[in-house]
Design an enzyme around this catalytic site. Structure first.
Site, PDB file in Angstrom:
ATOM      1  N   TYR A  82       3.602   2.240   1.431  1.00  0.00           N
ATOM      2  CA  TYR A  82       4.357   2.704   2.594  1.00  0.00           C
ATOM      3  C   TYR A  82       5.856   2.391   2.401  1.00  0.00           C
ATOM      4  CZ  TYR A  82      -0.136   3.962   4.314  1.00  0.00           C
ATOM      5  OH  TYR A  82      -1.368   4.560   4.415  1.00  0.00           O
TER       6      TYR A  82
ATOM      7  N   ARG B 161     -13.358  -3.936   5.849  1.00  0.00           N
ATOM      8  CA  ARG B 161     -14.423  -2.992   6.191  1.00  0.00           C
ATOM      9  C   ARG B 161     -15.641  -3.676   6.807  1.00  0.00           C
ATOM     10  NH1 ARG B 161     -13.144  -0.213   0.463  1.00  0.00           N
ATOM     11  NH2 ARG B 161     -12.831  -2.419   0.062  1.00  0.00           N
TER      12      ARG B 161
ATOM     13  N   ARG C 287       2.917  -8.511   4.281  1.00  0.00           N
ATOM     14  CA  ARG C 287       1.816  -8.081   3.406  1.00  0.00           C
ATOM     15  C   ARG C 287       2.367  -7.371   2.172  1.00  0.00           C
ATOM     16  NH1 ARG C 287      -3.688  -4.473   3.849  1.00  0.00           N
ATOM     17  NH2 ARG C 287      -5.027  -6.261   3.487  1.00  0.00           N
TER      18      ARG C 287
ATOM     19  N   ASN D  73       0.789  -1.245   0.000  1.00  0.00           N
ATOM     20  CA  ASN D  73       0.000   0.000   0.000  1.00  0.00           C
ATOM     21  C   ASN D  73       0.820   1.293   0.000  1.00  0.00           C
ATOM     22  OD1 ASN D  73      -2.317  -1.488  -0.125  1.00  0.00           O
ATOM     23  ND2 ASN D  73      -2.678  -1.485   2.080  1.00  0.00           N
TER      24      ASN D  73
HETATM   25  C1  PHB Z   1      -4.859   4.242   5.843  1.00  0.00           C
HETATM   26  O1  PHB Z   1      -5.572   4.790   5.019  1.00  0.00           O
HETATM   27  O2  PHB Z   1      -4.729   4.650   6.980  1.00  0.00           O
HETATM   28  C2  PHB Z   1      -4.136   3.030   5.461  1.00  0.00           C
HETATM   29  C3  PHB Z   1      -4.362   2.471   4.248  1.00  0.00           C
HETATM   30  C4  PHB Z   1      -3.678   1.331   3.892  1.00  0.00           C
HETATM   31  C5  PHB Z   1      -2.777   0.796   4.747  1.00  0.00           C
HETATM   32  C6  PHB Z   1      -2.547   1.359   5.972  1.00  0.00           C
HETATM   33  C7  PHB Z   1      -3.225   2.484   6.321  1.00  0.00           C
HETATM   34  O3  PHB Z   1      -2.109  -0.285   4.377  1.00  0.00           O
END
Ligand code: PHB
Length: 400
Positions: free
Chosen positions: A194, A345, A241, A192
């Site tokens: 990061y 969700r 992940r 994602n």
């Molecule tokens: C977030 O939007 O806070 C978020 C989204 C994806 C992630 C971690 C945090 O992997």
């Protein structure tokens, strides 16, 4: 709270309800709670009472695996103060009752280890005297983040090699802290967009040293974190992940023609380690149905599949990405070898999701506006099926 109107399947006799071991966790079924940012912490310290209730509710079905929200490994990795950390004594103490609440339900917990990199807030870091970091100096996520960094006089700093080693050491400390707090294992967040994903991805990694350029070089940081954690806490306590199709955080996703090659390489390296006796607890993949966690369901879905993993990796696979809307896909995917499914969700909105999937009962609708509220609303007040039905009857009586 209304129910969702997805098609439902009673999964009771499907592979979703076959037991499986993840590390030392003996799971009774293969439904996993995905890592979910909820922002109920203050200054990186979780709200113990509230979060113990939240996680305890979601662990209510014995033998469920919970993956915590992203948890910062260090102050340098952080920047969102309402998200939790696991790098101080106070944070460790605050996590203990939360993990205990999960264990009290005879369920299990892996702590997700998070490092924001270029998705952080440069001004918040500057307030703490910390640098805004990424894979490459002068390479920003987008114009907004560049402006924020320059306004805060905290321009992006590509980690030096000694700093990379410090971050690896901080992952180790955080992992040990997570176990001290009672977690059954940790999940390395390399997805994602990061920091670790920023090193993997050619959009963000423009380095010219041994951590940039080739796929092998870009994968180095992530694999060093894997190796350090395996050495420190044992392979069975480590998961990872990855989000091959993700665009969130300005990643390339499938716009890079080499994206499958990149992830096939990373996964192959993990399988090689596994064949030498160091098999990770799991690899967790985000499906192409979710290319950005910030999107509503069904938005920016792309064609594709993570099925290539089964040709490479022989261990546990967790797959995540809107399975609530696609129960037929859930049934097919969970029938693949050693596969578990993460719900996100709908796990927020449905504390008894395991019971409901088992019986084919509708899940609760969620309220996106309360995902990041600071309090109990939208956090610990979602009803079980029985409570929802009862509340509806009370509403009916009131209306009559
Ligand atoms: C977030 O939007 O806070 C978020 C989204 C994806 C992630 C971690 C945090 O992997």
């Amino acid at each position: 709270m209304p129910f969702r109107d997805d098609k439902t399947i009673a999964f009771k006799d499907t592979d979703l309800f076959k037991s499986i071991n993840v590390g030392s966790a003996e799971l009774k079924q293969r439904i996993v709670m995905a890592p979910l940012t909820r922002l109920r912490s203050t200054n990186y310290v979780p709200n113990t009472e509230l979060s113990a209730k939240y996680y305890g509710q979601r662990a209510q079905r014995e033998g469920t695996l919970i993956i915590t929200e992203g948890t910062f490994i260090s102050a340098e990795a952080a920047g969102y103060k309402p998200a939790p950390g696991i790098f101080t004594k106070e944070q460790i103490e605050a996590w203990k009752p939360i993990h205990k609440a999960i264990h009290d339900q005879k369920s299990f917990v892996f702590q997700q280890l998070w490092n924001l990199g270029w998705q952080s807030w440069p001004a918040a870091l500057a307030e703490d005297g910390l640098q805004y970091i990424g894979a490459t100096t002068d390479v920003y996520m987008d114009e907004d983040s560049k402006k924020a960094a320059l306004d805060a006089k905290n321009p992006i700093h590509g980690l030096t090699i000694p700093e990379i080693k410090e971050h690896v050491a901080n992952y180790v400390k955080a992992a040990k802290n997570a176990l001290e707090a009672g977690a059954d294992g940790v999940e390395i967040h390399s997805a994602n967009g990061y920091l670790l994903n920023q090193f993997l991805d050619p959009n963000s990694n423009k380095r010219t040293d041994e951590y940039g350029g080739s796929i092998e070089n870009r994968a180095k940081f992530t694999l060093e974190v894997v190796d350090a954690l395996v050495e420190a806490i044992g392979n069975e306590k480590v998961g990872i992940r990855l989000s091959p199709y993700g665009w969130f955080g300005n990643m390339t996703g499938k716009n890079d023609p080499e994206f499958i090659a990149l992830y096939a390489y990373v996964i192959a390296q993990l399988e090689k380690r596994a064949q030498q006796g160091k098999r990770l607890a799991y690899i967790h993949l985000v499906e192409p149905r979710v290319t950005s966690p910030a999107d509503a369901e069904g938005v920016n879905e792309v064609e594709g599949s993570n099925n290539f993993i089964y040709d490479i990796w022989k261990g546990n696979v967790i797959r995540a990405g809107n399975y609530a809307s696609y129960p037929d896909n859930a049934k097919t995917d969970v029938s693949k070898p050693n596969t578990l499914l993460a719900y996100g969700r709908t796990f927020i909105s449905t504390p008894d999701i395991v019971d409901r999937l088992e019986k084919g009962l509708p899940l609760n609708a969620y309220d996106r506006n309360t995902f990041y509220n600071p309090d109990a609303k939208g956090y610990t007040d979602y009803p079980t099926y029985e409570e929802a039905i009862k509340a509806e009857k009370v509403e009916d009586l009131k209306l009559n």
